[in-house]
Structure formats: structure tokens, C-alpha cells
Enzyme design. Structure first.
Site, mmCIF file in Angstrom:
data_model
loop_
_atom_site.group_PDB
_atom_site.id
_atom_site.type_symbol
_atom_site.label_atom_id
_atom_site.label_comp_id
_atom_site.label_asym_id
_atom_site.label_seq_id
_atom_site.Cartn_x
_atom_site.Cartn_y
_atom_site.Cartn_z
ATOM 1 N N TRP A 35 2.511 30.885 5.519
ATOM 2 C CA TRP A 35 1.868 30.866 4.206
ATOM 3 C C TRP A 35 0.356 30.762 4.300
ATOM 4 O O TRP A 35 -0.161 30.078 5.179
ATOM 5 C CB TRP A 35 2.405 29.627 3.464
ATOM 6 C CG TRP A 35 1.642 29.237 2.242
ATOM 7 C CD1 TRP A 35 0.604 28.358 2.176
ATOM 8 C CD2 TRP A 35 1.862 29.683 0.894
ATOM 9 N NE1 TRP A 35 0.149 28.238 0.887
ATOM 10 C CE2 TRP A 35 0.914 29.029 0.074
ATOM 11 C CE3 TRP A 35 2.773 30.567 0.308
ATOM 12 C CZ2 TRP A 35 0.847 29.246 -1.304
ATOM 13 C CZ3 TRP A 35 2.706 30.773 -1.069
ATOM 14 C CH2 TRP A 35 1.752 30.111 -1.857
ATOM 15 N N ASN A 37 -3.020 30.098 1.347
ATOM 16 C CA ASN A 37 -3.639 30.195 0.020
ATOM 17 C C ASN A 37 -5.159 30.248 0.185
ATOM 18 O O ASN A 37 -5.630 31.107 0.949
ATOM 19 C CB ASN A 37 -3.111 29.174 -0.988
ATOM 20 C CG ASN A 37 -3.132 27.735 -0.610
ATOM 21 O OD1 ASN A 37 -2.354 27.290 0.228
ATOM 22 N ND2 ASN A 37 -4.002 26.947 -1.208
ATOM 23 N N ASP A 38 -5.908 29.406 -0.452
ATOM 24 C CA ASP A 38 -7.367 29.580 -0.585
ATOM 25 C C ASP A 38 -8.115 29.986 0.692
ATOM 26 O O ASP A 38 -7.858 29.431 1.763
ATOM 27 C CB ASP A 38 -8.031 28.256 -0.993
ATOM 28 C CG ASP A 38 -7.331 27.510 -2.083
ATOM 29 O OD1 ASP A 38 -6.393 28.048 -2.661
ATOM 30 O OD2 ASP A 38 -7.734 26.376 -2.342
ATOM 31 N N GLN A 54 -6.264 28.083 3.865
ATOM 32 C CA GLN A 54 -5.189 27.103 3.711
ATOM 33 C C GLN A 54 -3.918 27.723 4.289
ATOM 34 O O GLN A 54 -3.497 28.807 3.868
ATOM 35 C CB GLN A 54 -4.998 26.786 2.223
ATOM 36 C CG GLN A 54 -6.130 25.974 1.629
ATOM 37 C CD GLN A 54 -6.103 24.542 2.133
ATOM 38 O OE1 GLN A 54 -5.344 23.720 1.649
ATOM 39 N NE2 GLN A 54 -6.917 24.236 3.121
ATOM 40 N N PHE A 97 -7.049 20.000 3.219
ATOM 41 C CA PHE A 97 -7.204 20.865 2.045
ATOM 42 C C PHE A 97 -8.530 21.635 2.109
ATOM 43 O O PHE A 97 -9.300 21.495 3.041
ATOM 44 C CB PHE A 97 -7.120 20.008 0.774
ATOM 45 C CG PHE A 97 -5.711 19.762 0.289
ATOM 46 C CD1 PHE A 97 -4.619 19.904 1.134
ATOM 47 C CD2 PHE A 97 -5.470 19.376 -1.030
ATOM 48 C CE1 PHE A 97 -3.319 19.684 0.682
ATOM 49 C CE2 PHE A 97 -4.178 19.158 -1.495
ATOM 50 C CZ PHE A 97 -3.111 19.309 -0.644
ATOM 51 N N SER A 98 -8.777 22.383 1.044
ATOM 52 C CA SER A 98 -9.880 23.360 1.047
ATOM 53 C C SER A 98 -11.255 22.753 1.252
ATOM 54 O O SER A 98 -11.498 21.588 0.938
ATOM 55 C CB SER A 98 -9.876 24.128 -0.278
ATOM 56 O OG SER A 98 -8.817 25.040 -0.245
ATOM 57 N N ASP A 161 -12.070 19.709 -2.363
ATOM 58 C CA ASP A 161 -12.666 21.045 -2.252
ATOM 59 C C ASP A 161 -14.194 21.023 -2.101
ATOM 60 O O ASP A 161 -14.923 21.663 -2.887
ATOM 61 C CB ASP A 161 -12.260 21.926 -3.459
ATOM 62 C CG ASP A 161 -10.743 22.043 -3.609
ATOM 63 O OD1 ASP A 161 -10.031 21.696 -2.649
ATOM 64 O OD2 ASP A 161 -10.287 22.466 -4.693
ATOM 65 N N GLU A 217 -10.855 23.443 -9.723
ATOM 66 C CA GLU A 217 -10.679 23.464 -8.269
ATOM 67 C C GLU A 217 -11.734 24.376 -7.636
ATOM 68 O O GLU A 217 -12.309 25.236 -8.297
ATOM 69 C CB GLU A 217 -9.278 23.980 -7.900
ATOM 70 C CG GLU A 217 -8.164 23.091 -8.451
ATOM 71 C CD GLU A 217 -6.771 23.458 -7.920
ATOM 72 O OE1 GLU A 217 -6.123 22.591 -7.341
ATOM 73 O OE2 GLU A 217 -6.349 24.619 -8.106
ATOM 74 N N TRP A 308 -0.584 30.967 -8.128
ATOM 75 C CA TRP A 308 0.354 29.833 -8.124
ATOM 76 C C TRP A 308 1.469 30.056 -9.125
ATOM 77 O O TRP A 308 2.530 29.467 -9.000
ATOM 78 C CB TRP A 308 -0.377 28.530 -8.480
ATOM 79 C CG TRP A 308 -1.319 28.058 -7.417
ATOM 80 C CD1 TRP A 308 -2.675 27.930 -7.508
ATOM 81 C CD2 TRP A 308 -0.963 27.630 -6.086
ATOM 82 N NE1 TRP A 308 -3.183 27.469 -6.325
ATOM 83 C CE2 TRP A 308 -2.164 27.266 -5.440
ATOM 84 C CE3 TRP A 308 0.238 27.519 -5.378
ATOM 85 C CZ2 TRP A 308 -2.197 26.793 -4.119
ATOM 86 C CZ3 TRP A 308 0.200 27.053 -4.070
ATOM 87 C CH2 TRP A 308 -0.996 26.696 -3.463
HETATM 88 C C1 FRU Z 1 -6.392 25.525 -4.894
HETATM 89 C C2 FRU Z 1 -5.929 24.253 -4.195
HETATM 90 C C3 FRU Z 1 -7.126 23.391 -3.825
HETATM 91 C C4 FRU Z 1 -6.568 22.571 -2.694
HETATM 92 C C5 FRU Z 1 -5.677 23.552 -2.001
HETATM 93 C C6 FRU Z 1 -4.457 22.958 -1.365
HETATM 94 O O1 FRU Z 1 -5.537 26.605 -4.753
HETATM 95 O O2 FRU Z 1 -5.038 23.566 -5.039
HETATM 96 O O3 FRU Z 1 -7.648 22.645 -4.888
HETATM 97 O O4 FRU Z 1 -7.578 22.065 -1.873
HETATM 98 O O5 FRU Z 1 -5.283 24.503 -2.963
HETATM 99 O O6 FRU Z 1 -3.766 23.888 -0.609
#
Ligand code: FRU
Length: 496
Positions: A35, A37-38, A54, A97-98, A161, A217, A308
């Protein structure tokens, strides 16, 4: 816990030895395994552009976050590097996290949110790691910023973040946090010195107003064309067509003045919507953008090309998550425009051009209908009729069922529609219609970039961008069109 990083890397390396056969984008970054994400720590360091992200390597869904790492020189070919951070310390055991990255005196500093447990409850603090572009070492005295730095009460499980930047020889950090009333706020800190180990709280520089959103975020702050720009991603927005926001998570920007002495951001009014905040991308799959300044002066944006709200990765895939095409930012008429990076021109081949005839239907033939760059010009004088396109179209030989992505332009309403309802994995949210403001120019200009499972449409030279993803087997590769528009439409088409 020391082995967490090694284990994760071994897992990825072993998985990569197996050819999974899943289609992937050709020139967009996609996570090698598991997976993502950011985007995180998007930065230029030591001659290369670094993209962290991420990452949860073990499954194609969100889990305890690591920082994956890739590098590129041309923003189109991505080299997978070893995982940079794993959740292997008490201060980040529940996830890294980010965050962002910055170079200081030849060292690459990563600043991220460490999620940990305190009295069995999750808390978020800001942490740091320093490296050479390949391996990174966490600061032993992490975290570098905790709730103790903040002089008021807030939800300690939502403070994250960090964006780090330098102004007049001083380093600043911008973070988001959730206030007790669940609203989002941007908080600013000043580093005591260039070691980034100790920080002073300055103030809340801005927060969600007008009941338009919940928590914010992933903030970013940069200067572009002498303007101060803040980007962030607000959650829980309600659809507001006149302001240009969609339901759920959005990514937006504002310009204004960050007054460091007063500790406040004074927002400008936006040309797009007469409000102070405007959307960056109208599509379903665009979130948590970050930017970086390249040595050639370009400010480049990249974002997670997924959402999301609607998980659409097919079950048999070994990867989930990709980034949008990096985009160059510039201001035109006080609006932030996004242009596909100029490097993409170098991929164009097999040029074709011609007309989509008025009141006609047909099949479009090219050497590669799933990787292309196409420019269309529709005269603004055309006030009725539709252009309807089926992309990634195919018939399942077993069931005889037709699959396709539907795209249409309705001239009477100046509306664009996208639907992945008839694809193998439409997800909970599968369609969207957006209204374009009629412009005063003679043509509406569309540039569509398709790469295996995404379509990004840049409209009017980057005034609007519309990013959507879809999953379809590679053999579903027909393009069918029907035009009821009252004039012929000029197109240019290149495979990529
Ligand atoms: C945004 C978020 C950030 C966080 C990260 C966790 O997509 O929720 O705020 O740091 O993803 O994976």
C-alpha cells in the site's frame, strides 16, 4: 523492534522477485508492493529528486506506516530505493506518518510524525531522521516537538504532517492539529537552530472557518511568483458546486501573507470562487499534495492519486496506490495553474491528428490506447450537443458483458462527466460531473493524459485539472466515440 526495517525490506525484495502480472502505470510512480498513500519528503537532494511515501508493504491496505522511498531524475522514471523509515522506536511504534524533507549543509533531514502510545492512547508527535539520500538514522532524542510545546488543549491524537521550510536563515515548521471542537488548525513553530532538535511554538496561523470542513491534513507552504501559497487537505467537506468543493476530502490552496511577527496568515480573496480557498483538482482521486522547488526554478506538485472514500484496487493486485503526474505550478490571472511536467513531451510518439466529425460515431485506432497524450479543442461557440467517449472498452468473452470508462462533455451545460461504473472495480464512488466556467477564449482546451489506469485532464492550459483512476484489464483497450456537437473537433494524439 530493531528488525522492523530489515524485515520490511526483505519482504518487499522477495515479493518483487515474483512477477505478479498486474498492470501498472508506465510513467506514474506506483508502490512496488503493498500500500501507499501520501507523498512525503518530496525534495531535491544530491542530484536526484526524492519521493518518500506513506507505505505499508505487507498488504494492499493501510497499516502501520513506513516511509517508502523512490528517486528520479526526470519525474517519469522512478527507481525504488530501500524503505527509509520503519515504525521501530517507542516514539513511532504505531506509525511513521507524513512529513517533509530539507537539505541542511549536505545532509538530508526528514521530519515526520511519530505515532506512539501513551497510557494506551495514541498520540502524535513530530520526529526527525537524518541521512545521505540512501539510509536514514532517527534522532535518538525524538520527538522534537510534543504537546508540551503547545500552550493550549487539543486532540493529541491528531497533531501531524510537519512541513519544514527556511526563511531568512531561520527554520520553521508548519503542522496541523485538531482542536477540541474537531476543527482543523495550522500551527507554526520556529527552530532554535539549524540542528532542528529544539523548537518554539509561535501560534495558530489559520484554522477552518465558515463550517466548511473538519480537520486539515498535509500542509505545504512555498513562494511562487512572489506569492505566499499554503496548500492543505481538509476533511469532511460538503459538496459546494459554486465554491468548487466536493463531498469528503478535498485538496485546496490559498495565497496571502504569513505575518511571522503577528503569527497569522492573512488570506487573499480568490479569483476562482470569490472565497479565500480554492480547490486544486476536481477529480475523485487526488489527495495530500506536496511540492518541491527544483534547481531549475520549477515548483513541482505531486499528490496521491487515490482517495480515502473509494477503494477500487482489484482484489488480486499486489500493489495499491500511485502518485499523480508531477505538475509544474504557475500563476495566471491570480489563479494557480497546473501543467504536466515538460519532460512528458519526450515520451510522445506516433503523432496523429484530425477531426472528430460533427454528428458522427466511430472507433479510434492508435498504437496504444491505454498510454497516450491527447489534445482536443472545442470551440466555445458550440452551445449544444455532446461528445461521448468510451475508454478502456472491451467485452468479457466469458460473460459477454461490456466494460468501459465513460467520459462526456455536454456543451449546453459546459459539464464534464466521468464514470467508472462499468469497470471491473467501480468502488463506492464511481462517477462525477463537474461544471466548467465558460471562458472568454475561443476554445476550451483539453489535454488528456492516460497511463494504464488513470486519466488526468488538464483544461485551459492547467486552469482546471480533473484526476480519476479506473481498473481495466490491458486487453480492454478500445476507444469509441459519439459526437452530437454541431461542429468538427480538432484533435492531436500521441502514444506515450
Ligand atoms: C493523509 C493522512 C495524513 C497522515 C497519513 C497517515 O492522507 O491521513 O494526515 O499523516 O495520511 O498515513
Amino acid at each position: 523492534m530493531q528488525n522492523t526495517l530489515k524485515q520490511a525490506q526483505e519482504y518487499v525484495d522477495n515479493k518483487l522477485k515474483i512477477q505478479d502480472g498486474n498492470p501498472r502505470p508506465k510513467f506514474h510512480f506506483s508502490t512496488p508492493v503493498g500500500w501507499c498513500n501520501d507523498p512525503n519528503g518530496f525534495s531535491f537532494f544530491n542530484g536526484r529528486i526524492h519521493l518518500f511515501y506513506q507505505h505499508y508493504p505487507y498488504e494492499t491496505k493501510w497499516g502501520t506506516m513506513h516511509w517508502g522511498h523512490a528517486t528520479t531524475k526526470d519525474l517519469l522514471t522512478w527507481k525504488n530505493e530501500n524503505i527509509a523509515l520503519a515504525p521501530d522506536c517507542n516514539f513511532d511504534a504505531k506509525g511513521c506518518f507524513s512529513g517533509t524533507a530539507i537539505e541542511i549543509e549536505g545532509k538530508h533531514f526528514l521530519v515526520y510524525t511519530g505515532v506512539s502510545l501513551s497510557e494506551n492512547k495514541e498520540i502524535q508527535n513530530q520526529c526527525m531522521a537524518v541521512g545521505n539520500g540512501t539510509t536514514y538514522k532517527k534522532f535518538k532524542m525524538n520527538p522534537i516537538i510534543t504537546a508540551k510545546n503547545i500552550p493550549f488543549e487539543y486532540k493529541v491524537s491528531d497533531f501531524r504532517d510537519p512541513k519544514i521550510f527556511k526563511k531568512d536563515k531561520t527554520f520553521y515548521m508548519l503542522c496541523v492539529l485538531k482542536k477540541l471542537d474537531e476543527k482543523g488548525a495550522l500551527v507554526l513553530f520556529r527552530a532554535k537552530d539549524k540542528t532542528l532538535k529544539a523548537w518554539d511554538y509561535i501560534s495558530v496561523i489559520d484554522e477552518s472557518k465558515d463550517n466548511l470542513s473538519g480537520m486539515w491534513e498535509c500542509p505545504d507552504y512555498f513562494l511562487l511568483d512572489k506569492k505566499e501559497v499554503i496548500i492543505f487537505s481538509p476533511q469532511q467537506m460538503k459538496e459546494n458546486k459554486s465554491l468548487g468543493f466536493k463531498n469528503g476530502n478535498n485538496s485546496v490552496y490559498m495565497t496571502g501573507k504569513l505575518d511571522f511577527a503577528k503569527g497569522k496568515f492573512f488570506r487573499d480573496k480568490r479569483n476562482e470562487n470569490n472565497y479565500t480557498v480554492a480547490s486544486l483538482d476536481n477529480g475523485l482521486d487526488f489527495y495530500a499534495p506536496q511540492t518541491t522547488l527544483l534547481p531549475d526554478g520549477r515548483q513541482i506538485l505531486i499528490a496521491w492519486m487515490q482517495s480515502w472514500e473509494s477503494y477500487i484496487t482489484p482484489q488480486n493486485y499486489s500493489w495499491s496506490g500511485m502518485m499523480c503526474l508531477p505538475r509544474e505550478l504557475k500563476f495566471v490571472d491570480e489563479k494557480l495553474f497546473q501543467l504536466p511536467i515538460k519532460e512528458l513531451y519526450s515520451l510522445r510518439k506516433n503523432e496523429m491528428h484530425g477531426f472528430i466529425k460533427s454528428n458522427s460515431s466511430g472507433t479510434f485506432y492508435s498504437k496504444d490506447n491505454r498510454h497516450f497524450d491527447c489534445e482536443l479543442k472545442i470551440p466555445t461557440s458550440v452551445l449544444c450537443g455532446k461528445l461521448f467517449v468510451k475508454l478502456a472498452q472491451g467485452i468479457d468473452s466469458k460473460t459477454n458483458k461490456e466494460y468501459f470508462v465513460a467520459l462526456s462533455y455536454d456543451a449546453s451545460k459546459c459539464e464534464l462527466s466521468f464514470s467508472r461504473e462499468k469497470t471491473i472495480s467501480p468502488g463506492a464512488i464511481f462517477e462525477q460531473t463537474i461544471e466548467l466556467k465558460k471562458n472568454t477564449k475561443d476554445f476550451l482546451d483539453f489535454r488528456c493524459i492516460v497511463d494504464t489506469c488513470s486519466i488526468e485532464i488538464f483544461i485551459n492550459g492547467g486552469e482546471y485539472v480533473w484526476t480519476n483512476t479506473f481498473y481495466a484489464p490491458p486487453q480492454f483497450n478500445s476507444i469509441l466515440y459519439t459526437s452530437t456537437l454541431e461542429c468538427d473537433i480538432n484533435y492531436k494524439f500521441w502514444t506515450l
